[in-house]
Design a protein around this motif. Structure first.
Motif, PDB file in Angstrom:
ATOM      1  N   THR A 110       0.832  -1.205   0.000  1.00  0.00           N
ATOM      2  CA  THR A 110       0.000   0.000   0.000  1.00  0.00           C
ATOM      3  C   THR A 110       0.864   1.252   0.000  1.00  0.00           C
ATOM      4  OG1 THR A 110      -1.735  -1.178   1.214  1.00  0.00           O
ATOM      5  CG2 THR A 110      -1.839   1.226   1.215  1.00  0.00           C
ATOM      6  N   ILE A 111       1.972   1.232   0.733  1.00  0.00           N
ATOM      7  CA  ILE A 111       2.900   2.371   0.721  1.00  0.00           C
ATOM      8  C   ILE A 111       3.453   2.564  -0.684  1.00  0.00           C
ATOM      9  CG2 ILE A 111       5.131   3.208   1.560  1.00  0.00           C
ATOM     10  CD1 ILE A 111       4.537   1.815   4.202  1.00  0.00           C
ATOM     11  N   ALA A 112       3.845   1.455  -1.308  1.00  0.00           N
ATOM     12  CA  ALA A 112       4.351   1.542  -2.685  1.00  0.00           C
ATOM     13  C   ALA A 112       3.278   2.083  -3.625  1.00  0.00           C
ATOM     14  CB  ALA A 112       4.836   0.172  -3.148  1.00  0.00           C
ATOM     15  N   GLU A 113       2.009   1.700  -3.377  1.00  0.00           N
ATOM     16  CA  GLU A 113       0.904   2.212  -4.198  1.00  0.00           C
ATOM     17  C   GLU A 113       0.778   3.720  -4.045  1.00  0.00           C
ATOM     18  OE1 GLU A 113      -3.981   2.013  -4.447  1.00  0.00           O
ATOM     19  OE2 GLU A 113      -2.888   0.696  -3.072  1.00  0.00           O
ATOM     20  N   ARG A 114       0.869   4.220  -2.814  1.00  0.00           N
ATOM     21  CA  ARG A 114       0.780   5.668  -2.581  1.00  0.00           C
ATOM     22  C   ARG A 114       1.942   6.401  -3.257  1.00  0.00           C
ATOM     23  NH1 ARG A 114      -3.395   4.109  -1.518  1.00  0.00           N
ATOM     24  NH2 ARG A 114      -4.630   4.293   0.385  1.00  0.00           N
ATOM     25  N   GLN A 115       3.118   5.802  -3.213  1.00  0.00           N
ATOM     26  CA  GLN A 115       4.263   6.425  -3.868  1.00  0.00           C
ATOM     27  C   GLN A 115       4.067   6.472  -5.379  1.00  0.00           C
ATOM     28  OE1 GLN A 115       7.259   3.810  -2.272  1.00  0.00           O
ATOM     29  NE2 GLN A 115       7.723   5.159  -0.545  1.00  0.00           N
ATOM     30  N   THR A 116       3.499   5.406  -5.932  1.00  0.00           N
ATOM     31  CA  THR A 116       3.225   5.390  -7.368  1.00  0.00           C
ATOM     32  C   THR A 116       2.122   6.375  -7.724  1.00  0.00           C
ATOM     33  OG1 THR A 116       3.820   3.030  -7.372  1.00  0.00           O
ATOM     34  CG2 THR A 116       2.736   3.888  -9.332  1.00  0.00           C
ATOM     35  N   ASP A 117       1.116   6.489  -6.856  1.00  0.00           N
ATOM     36  CA  ASP A 117       0.070   7.501  -7.060  1.00  0.00           C
ATOM     37  C   ASP A 117       0.679   8.887  -7.149  1.00  0.00           C
ATOM     38  OD1 ASP A 117      -2.140   5.878  -7.213  1.00  0.00           O
ATOM     39  OD2 ASP A 117      -2.575   5.949  -5.070  1.00  0.00           O
ATOM     40  N   PHE A 118       1.653   9.136  -6.285  1.00  0.00           N
ATOM     41  CA  PHE A 118       2.336  10.436  -6.307  1.00  0.00           C
ATOM     42  C   PHE A 118       3.024  10.657  -7.653  1.00  0.00           C
ATOM     43  CE2 PHE A 118       6.332  12.755  -5.838  1.00  0.00           C
ATOM     44  CZ  PHE A 118       5.873  13.969  -5.340  1.00  0.00           C
ATOM     45  N   GLU A 119       3.706   9.616  -8.146  1.00  0.00           N
ATOM     46  CA  GLU A 119       4.386   9.739  -9.430  1.00  0.00           C
ATOM     47  C   GLU A 119       3.397   9.977 -10.571  1.00  0.00           C
ATOM     48  OE1 GLU A 119       7.587   9.893  -9.967  1.00  0.00           O
ATOM     49  OE2 GLU A 119       8.057   9.631  -7.832  1.00  0.00           O
ATOM     50  N   ILE A 120       2.230   9.343 -10.487  1.00  0.00           N
ATOM     51  CA  ILE A 120       1.210   9.539 -11.526  1.00  0.00           C
ATOM     52  C   ILE A 120       0.695  10.976 -11.508  1.00  0.00           C
ATOM     53  CG2 ILE A 120      -1.147   8.907 -12.193  1.00  0.00           C
ATOM     54  CD1 ILE A 120      -0.489   6.040 -11.347  1.00  0.00           C
ATOM     55  N   VAL A 121       0.384  11.483 -10.314  1.00  0.00           N
ATOM     56  CA  VAL A 121      -0.099  12.865 -10.202  1.00  0.00           C
ATOM     57  C   VAL A 121       0.986  13.839 -10.645  1.00  0.00           C
ATOM     58  CG1 VAL A 121      -0.851  14.645  -8.574  1.00  0.00           C
ATOM     59  CG2 VAL A 121      -1.772  12.333  -8.402  1.00  0.00           C
ATOM     60  N   LEU A 122       2.227  13.571 -10.262  1.00  0.00           N
ATOM     61  CA  LEU A 122       3.336  14.436 -10.676  1.00  0.00           C
ATOM     62  C   LEU A 122       3.471  14.450 -12.190  1.00  0.00           C
ATOM     63  CD1 LEU A 122       5.892  16.114 -10.186  1.00  0.00           C
ATOM     64  CD2 LEU A 122       7.151  13.962  -9.862  1.00  0.00           C
ATOM     65  N   ARG A 123       3.383  13.275 -12.788  1.00  0.00           N
ATOM     66  CA  ARG A 123       3.528  13.158 -14.244  1.00  0.00           C
ATOM     67  C   ARG A 123       2.406  13.900 -14.967  1.00  0.00           C
ATOM     68  NH1 ARG A 123       1.379   8.669 -17.016  1.00  0.00           N
ATOM     69  NH2 ARG A 123       2.179   8.401 -19.129  1.00  0.00           N
ATOM     70  N   GLU A 124       1.175  13.705 -14.525  1.00  0.00           N
ATOM     71  CA  GLU A 124       0.040  14.355 -15.174  1.00  0.00           C
ATOM     72  C   GLU A 124       0.059  15.864 -14.946  1.00  0.00           C
ATOM     73  OE1 GLU A 124      -3.232  12.294 -13.456  1.00  0.00           O
ATOM     74  OE2 GLU A 124      -3.082  10.562 -14.823  1.00  0.00           O
ATOM     75  N   SER A 125       0.406  16.270 -13.730  1.00  0.00           N
ATOM     76  CA  SER A 125       0.442  17.704 -13.425  1.00  0.00           C
ATOM     77  C   SER A 125       1.564  18.405 -14.186  1.00  0.00           C
ATOM     78  CB  SER A 125       0.620  17.913 -11.912  1.00  0.00           C
ATOM     79  OG  SER A 125      -0.450  17.363 -11.189  1.00  0.00           O
ATOM     80  N   LYS A 126       2.693  17.712 -14.323  1.00  0.00           N
ATOM     81  CA  LYS A 126       3.816  18.321 -15.052  1.00  0.00           C
ATOM     82  C   LYS A 126       3.454  18.531 -16.516  1.00  0.00           C
ATOM     83  CE  LYS A 126       7.953  17.093 -13.867  1.00  0.00           C
ATOM     84  NZ  LYS A 126       9.219  16.325 -13.717  1.00  0.00           N
ATOM     85  N   LEU A 127       2.741  17.567 -17.114  1.00  0.00           N
ATOM     86  CA  LEU A 127       2.302  17.737 -18.499  1.00  0.00           C
ATOM     87  C   LEU A 127       1.376  18.947 -18.619  1.00  0.00           C
ATOM     88  CD1 LEU A 127       1.949  16.724 -21.454  1.00  0.00           C
ATOM     89  CD2 LEU A 127       0.019  15.351 -20.620  1.00  0.00           C
TER      90      LEU A 127
END
Length: 426
Positions: free
Chosen positions: A123-140
């Motif tokens: 679950t911690i790894a999932e939250r970290q990946t969620d962060f990367e997804i939001v970062l990626r989408e927000s950066k675009l």
């Protein structure tokens, strides 16, 4: 070292921004500086970081053993008849008192606690990946917003230049009109052209304000703070070839955050199956009892063990549901792999089309347009060209300058879309 430099830079920028906000000054920032502020101040990213901390807190909780249960009972506060006197407990009290103490501890079997800890780590790894997804989408979204702002800023400069040119020409035409050398219609025609430029500038300002609002939301800056992006909009310089597409697809299918999230969800689903299977094994409850004057023994100490008999409930329904969860997660992961390949192919084709259009424009075409405009202004002042010829050229000039900017914007956006599909900067 790089993180320290970045942190120091952000602190300097924050200080400058606070000072500029207090003085009502325009903040001038480059795209790179804005991205740095975005990484530190974006509220969505800050919220996602807190979600990671929440998951880590839950891991701490998952590692804890269940608390033991302690019970005191059978205490009589009064004396009854036919009582066998007991030794004093403390002071002069206790000769006629009975008391019972009960202590029990639940012990989880079949590795349930360890399995829940493993699930929480996922679950911690999932939250970290969620962060990367939001970062990626927000950066675009941020980069495309910056590109749009750059285009609008330069379009404003184009129209402001035409307004200034027309204003200077109107000053000369006013004198000529007063002397009777030109007709009223010529003066009005030039005045109408200036008014049209001003209207276009107002419309651009509205679009720019809308884009600036989005930018300020991204970097968490006050709404009343003016911002100016110092970089001019340029065509991106990237070495992109269709020969790289297979490598890009492989990289994306192995490393994109949404792929890693699907893999994590599969592992979580499998771990949930293990937990549900372990639930078939009943937990043990170990107990220690002390009874004073309630038994044939004056001070009785006994041990106990209890557990459920798994006769009727073998957790079959939950196990079946968990297994179906694994199948669903695997199907979603497979679908994501197909989507990625199609995303990259589509993004590459769109980029190639935008690049082909841009390559058809001569490298010095924009410079030639600017030189021609200056020449037309001078020749118009000298009456070597008519007003109709001058205004026709100015209209063509503005239109072509806008086409150049829109082409650069499109090319930048397609590069960002391609990088987003691949999952890394090219």
């Amino acid at each position: 070292m790089f993180k320290r430099i970045l942190t120091l830079s952000i602190l300097v920028f924050s200080t400058c921004m606070l000072q500029a906000q207090e003085k009502g000054q325009t903040i001038k920032l480059s795209k790179q500086e804005i991205e740095g502020i975005f990484l530190e101040q974006n509220l969505d990213l800050l919220a996602k970081r807190l979600e990671i901390s929440q998951a880590e807190a839950q891991l701490i909780q998952a590692r804890l053993w269940p608390n033991p249960t302690f019970e005191i009972s059978e205490i009589n506060l009064w004396r009854t008849t036919d009582i066998e006197e007991q030794p004093l407990i403390f002071g002069n009290w206790g000769t006629s008192q009975q008391i019972s103490l009960h202590l029990e501890q639940e012990i989880e079997t079949a590795g349930k606690r360890r399995k829940r800890i493993d699930l929480q780590k996922l679950t911690i790894a999932e939250r970290q990946t969620d962060f990367e997804i939001v970062l990626r989408e927000s950066k675009l979204a941020l980069r495309n917003t910056l590109t749009n702002i750059q285009m609008l800023q330069q379009q404003q400069e184009i129209y402001q230049k035409q307004i200034d040119n027309t204003q200077r020409l109107l000053a000369g035409y006013k004198n000529q009109l007063n002397q009777g050398n030109i007709s009223q219609s010529e003066y009005i025609r030039l005045k109408a052209a200036q008014l049209q430029f001003k209207k276009e500038l107002v419309d651009l300002s509205k679009d720019l304000e809308e884009a600036m609002k989005e930018l300020k939301n991204f970097i968490n800056i006050g709404a009343n703070t003016p911002i100016y992006i110092t970089n001019n909009l340029e065509a991106p310089i990237k070495m992109i070839s269709e020969l790289q597409i297979e490598d890009w697809i492989i990289h994306a299918q192995e490393n994109r955050p949404d792929v890693l999230l699907n893999e994590n969800l599969i592992n979580q689903a499998k771990k949930q199956v293990e937990i549900e299977k372990a639930e078939r094994t009943p937990n043990l409850t170990v107990a220690v009892d002390y009874d004073r004057a309630g038994n044939i023994m004056r001070n009785f100490v006994g041990l106990g063990l209890s557990f459920d008999l798994p006769l009727f409930d073998r957790n079959k329904g939950n196990i079946k549901e968990a297994k179906l969860g694994v199948q669903i997660a695997e199907l979603e992961a497979k679908n994501k792999q197909n989507e990625i390949a199609n995303d990259i192919i589509e993004a590459l084709r769109n980029y190639m089309q935008a690049k082909d259009l841009y390559d058809q424009i001569d490298a010095d075409y924009e410079t030639q347009l600017d030189h021609l405009l200056d020449a037309y202004v001078k020749n118009f002042q000298k009456k070597n060209v008519s007003m109709i010829e001058y205004l026709d050229f100015v209209e063509a000039y503005v239109e072509n300058k806008n086409i150049l900017l829109e082409t650069k914007k499109e090319l930048n956006e397609q590069v960002e879309n391609l990088q987003f599909a691949i999952g890394k900067d090219i």
